[in-house]
Design an enzyme around this catalytic site. Structure first.
Site, PDB file in Angstrom:
ATOM      1  N   SER A 159      16.965 -26.625  30.594  1.00 53.53           N
ATOM      2  CA  SER A 159      15.690 -26.818  31.279  1.00 53.53           C
ATOM      3  C   SER A 159      15.919 -27.459  32.645  1.00 53.53           C
ATOM      4  CB  SER A 159      14.751 -27.644  30.389  1.00 53.53           C
ATOM      5  OG  SER A 159      13.438 -27.613  30.858  1.00 53.53           O
ATOM      6  N   ASP A 262       8.736 -18.294  26.443  1.00 51.12           N
ATOM      7  CA  ASP A 262       8.856 -19.419  27.375  1.00 51.12           C
ATOM      8  C   ASP A 262       8.231 -19.035  28.722  1.00 51.12           C
ATOM      9  OD1 ASP A 262       9.645 -21.540  28.962  1.00 51.12           O
ATOM     10  OD2 ASP A 262      11.791 -21.270  28.609  1.00 51.12           O
ATOM     11  N   HIS A 292      10.063 -22.541  24.583  1.00 55.27           N
ATOM     12  CA  HIS A 292      10.941 -23.434  25.328  1.00 55.27           C
ATOM     13  C   HIS A 292      11.312 -24.661  24.482  1.00 55.27           C
ATOM     14  CE1 HIS A 292      12.388 -24.881  29.324  1.00 55.27           C
ATOM     15  NE2 HIS A 292      12.213 -26.068  28.775  1.00 55.27           N
TER      16      HIS A 292
END
Length: 325
Positions: A159, A262, A292
C-alpha cells in the site's frame, strides 16, 4: 533451605500468593500466561537487540534489523529494505514484524524494517526523505547486516509502503550514491502509483477501479481522500505519484500484487504495463474476489494464504531463485 532472595520475592508477591487453584484449563492458561510467560518476557524485553537509530533531517528514526542465524559465520545474505503501509499516517514496524521474521528465515535474507515518521504530524515529503535515508543507511551498513548486495538488494512494501518503494526506486536509480550498489528488485503490493487528480490523459481510461469500488470495507474512496489530506502531497509530484516520472527505464526487476476489488487495483495494472513498456522485467499477480489489505484483517482465510504464497514466490523471483522452487 529456600534461597533467601527467592524467599523475599515470594513474600512480596501478594498476587502470586493469592492464586487460587484453577477449576478449568482455561483459567489455568490465564494464570500461566500472566505469572510465567508475561513475567519472563517483561524482564527479558529490555535485553533484546536494540533497534537501530538512523539520522534524518530533524531527528532520528528507528529500524529493526533482521539477520538470518546460520552455522557458517562467514555466510552472507541478500538485503531487503521494507516499508510498512498505513496510508502514510498509520502503522509502524510492529505490524509486519512476524511476517518479516518468517521471510528472513525462509529466504535467508537480511531485512531492515523502517519506522518512518507519519503524517499528519510529519506530512510529505518527510516519509519519502526518511525512507530514503534508511535506504542509504542500509547500503552503507551491509557488514552489520551480513549482507552481500550482489546476491540481491531489494526494496518493498504494501500500500503506502509500495508507493514509497516505487518512489525510492526512481530516486536511487538516478543517484550516484548507489553506483556499484544498485537496487536489484522491488516488491509492490497494492501500490498507489498516481493521485487520481493527476492521471495522465492518455491513461485515464485505464483507471476505473477508484470509481468502480468506492465503498469497499477495507479501503474506501473516502478513506483514500482522508489519507491524501493528511499526507498533503502535491498530486502531480512524482515523489507521490511515481507514474509521473519522465522515464521508468533502468528500474530494477519488479513484482506486483493486486486485489481485484481494490480501488487501487488499476494502479497495479497500469504500472505493470508502463514498466514493461520501459523494458523493466515485471511480473504481476491478481488476487480475485478480495479487497485492499483484507489479508491483514482475515489472515486465516484461504485467499489470504494465497496472497502470502504469492508474495514468497515473488521474492524468490526477485532473488532469481525461481528455478529452484
Amino acid at each position: 533451605m529456600m534461597d533467601p532472595e527467592y524467599a523475599a520475592a515470594l513474600d512480596k508477591a501478594v498476587a502470586f500468593k493469592s492464586i487460587r487453584p484453577p477449576s478449568t484449563v482455561t483459567e489455568a492458561r490465564v494464570i500461566f500466561d500472566k505469572f510465567f510467560v508475561s513475567a519472563q518476557n517483561t524482564f527479558l524485553e529490555p535485553h533484546l537487540p536494540p533497534d537501530q537509530l538512523i539520522p534524518v533531517d530533524g531527528g532520528e528514526i528507528s529500524a529493526r534489523c533482521l539477520v538470518p542465524v546460520v552455522d557458517d559465520d562467514s555466510e552472507t545474505f541478500p538485503v531487503l529494505l521494507y516499508i510498512h503501509g498505513g496510508g502514510f499516517s498509520l502503522g509502524g514496524i510492529e505490524m509486519d514484524d512476524y511476517t518479516l521474521r518468517i521471510r528472513c528465515v525462509q529466504h535467508k535474507i537480511s531485512i531492515v524494517n523502517v519506522a518512518y515518521r507519519l503524517a499528519p504530524e510529519h506530512p510529505f515529503p518527510t516519509p519519502v526523505n526518511d525512507c530514503y535515508a534508511a535506504l542509504k543507511w542500509t547500503a552503507s551498513n551491509v557488514s552489520l547486516l551480513r549482507g552481500d548486495l550482489s546476491k540481491g538488494f531489494l526494496i518493498g512494501g504494501e500500500s503506502a509502503g509500495a508507493n514509497l518503494s516505487a518512489v525510492l526506486a526512481h530516486m536511487a536509480r538516478d543517484d550516484p550514491f548507489f553506483e556499484g550498489r544498485r537496487l536489484t528488485g522491488q516488491y509492490l503490493c497494492e501500490p498507489n502509483i498516481c493521485h487520481y487528480a493527476a492521471y495522465p490523459e492518455s491513461l485515464k481510461p485505464m483507471f476505473r477501479s477508484v470509481e468502480g469500488f468506492p465503498a469497499m470495507p477495507t479501503l474506501s474512496r473516502q478513506a483514500i481522500e482522508r489519507y491524501y489530506r493528511w499526507y498533503n502531497a502535491p498530486p502531480s509530484d512524482p515523489r507521490f505519484s511515481p507514474l509521473l516520472y519522465p522515464s521508468h527505464q533502468g528500474l530494477p526487476r519488479t513484482y506486483i500484487q493486486a486485489m481485484e476489488l481494490d480501488p487501487l487495483r488499476d494502479d497495479a495494472f497500469v504500472y505493470t504495463e508502463v514498466l514493461r513498456e520501459a523494458g523493466v522485467e515485471t511480473k504481476m499477480d491478481l488476487n480475485r474476489g478480495v479487497t485492499h489489505a483484507f489479508y491483514s484483517c482475515f489472515p486465516a482465510l484461504a485467499a489470504a494464504a494465497r496472497v502470502r504464497e504469492n508474495a514468497e514466490r515473488g521474492f524468490e523471483w526477485l532473488l532469481r531463485r525461481e528455478q529452484s522452487t
